[in-house]
Design an enzyme around this catalytic site. Structure first.
Site, short mmCIF file in Angstrom:
data_model
loop_
_atom_site.label_atom_id
_atom_site.label_comp_id
_atom_site.label_asym_id
_atom_site.label_seq_id
_atom_site.Cartn_x
_atom_site.Cartn_y
_atom_site.Cartn_z
N CYS A 1 -29.20 20.96 -14.16
CA CYS A 1 -30.05 19.76 -14.17
C CYS A 1 -29.21 18.50 -13.99
O CYS A 1 -29.61 17.57 -13.27
CB CYS A 1 -30.83 19.67 -15.48
SG CYS A 1 -32.18 20.86 -15.65
N CYS B 1 -37.32 27.33 -12.29
CA CYS B 1 -37.47 26.87 -13.68
C CYS B 1 -38.90 26.52 -14.06
O CYS B 1 -39.13 25.88 -15.10
CB CYS B 1 -36.55 25.68 -13.94
SG CYS B 1 -34.80 26.06 -13.71
N CYS C 1 -34.16 17.79 -19.52
CA CYS C 1 -33.23 17.84 -18.39
C CYS C 1 -32.32 16.63 -18.32
O CYS C 1 -31.38 16.61 -17.53
CB CYS C 1 -33.99 17.98 -17.08
SG CYS C 1 -35.01 16.55 -16.66
N CYS D 1 -38.35 22.48 -10.62
CA CYS D 1 -37.72 23.34 -9.63
C CYS D 1 -38.38 24.72 -9.66
O CYS D 1 -38.85 25.17 -10.71
CB CYS D 1 -36.23 23.47 -9.94
SG CYS D 1 -35.29 21.95 -9.66
#
Length: 284
Positions: A161, A247, A272, A244
């Site tokens: 991240c 994730c 993050c 993402c």
């Protein structure tokens, strides 16, 4: 007065006959200075007072103030989630020529996210400023740890991240005097005290504007439907929160809307770093 780099901003109280221009840029004819100290503590106090006044303003009023005050030195940081496309629609309707939108392409996004990026660009005629992670940093990260390092440990995931999201964000914000986000107070407990305007102590003390802070998810989707705003189609398949591709997963009925983010980690680890606030010792 709020000073960033070589530019200063005089934030003035609303004046008679000012219409919706509650606050004006330093070139304004309004001379009543609301903030006059460069002392960080005093400036913070003044921003807090402004934030209290802005809490009763609509999202459009907050955005109008931001564009009137900072012009093209403020931009929306967009992941093209539901909140962000609402803000883009509002900004385009207020002043398309001053509406700036940037995004962080981590290299691991869903195709549906790219699709909505292009739909937004075509619909509103606004260029999307795309920031990518540093190639060398990514190569040095994945070479010893692999492409799916995020599943191996919290430390690996946070490193990913940091390199793919936080570093590009820092580059984007380094040229701005303020940024706009789609944060809402009811998204997650760490955002419960989010103000509509606040000082971002993690990024040179620039201003952070959160026009939808007091909105609910229902309000967001009501706006999207009423205004036919393009949105990420993953929202239709159980993805209330989209990050993402590796994730993010769809959530099940009854799960927390953000349960699909980093689902293999404990709730306490789920951040993050994009909204790291050293002054409050928290992240979201």
């Amino acid at each position: 007065m709020l000073i960033h780099g070589e530019k200063s901003y005089i934030l003035t109280k609303s004046c008679p006959n000012a219409g919706n221009n509650y606050y004006k840029e330093s070139s304004s004819q309004f001379l009543h200075t609301y903030m006059s100290s460069q002392n960080p503590t005093t400036t913070s106090m003044h921003i807090e007072k402004l934030a209290d006044e802005f809490d009763s303003k609509t999202a459009q009023e907050v955005l109008k103030w931001a564009l009137d005050t900072f012009g093209t030195k403020i931009a929306l940081a967009s992941s093209f989630g539901a909140e962000d496309v609402v803000i883009i629609d509002m900004m385009a309707n207020l002043d398309k020529n001053r509406a700036r939108v940037f995004t962080l392409d981590t290299g691991r996004l869903n195709q549906e996210t790219y699709d909505v990026m292009d739909a937004i660009r075509v619909r509103y005629g606004i260029p999307i400023e795309v920031y990518f992670p540093d190639q060398k940093e990514v190569e040095e990260m994945v070479r010893p740890r692999g492409m799916n390092l995020m599943y191996e440990s919290v430390e690996n995931r946070k490193m990913c991240c940091e390199i793919r999201k936080v570093h590009p964000l820092n580059r984007a914000l380094s040229t701005l005097d303020g940024w706009i986000t789609g944060l809402r107070r009811d998204q997650v407990v760490t955002r419960a005290t989010t103000k509509k305007i606040e000082i971002d102590s993690g990024h040179r003390g620039i201003l952070k504007v959160n026009p939808l802070a007091d909105w609910s998810s229902d309000m967001v989707w009501d706006y999207i439907r009423k205004n036919n705003v393009p949105y990420n189609k993953l929202h239709d398949t159980g993805f209330p929160s989209i990050g993402c591709e590796p994730c993010t997963r769809a959530v099940n009925s009854g799960e927390d809307p953000r349960a699909g983010r980093w689902w293999w980690e404990s709730a306490a680890q789920k951040e993050c770093g994009l909204h790291f606030d050293p002054s409050k010792k928290r992240q979201s």
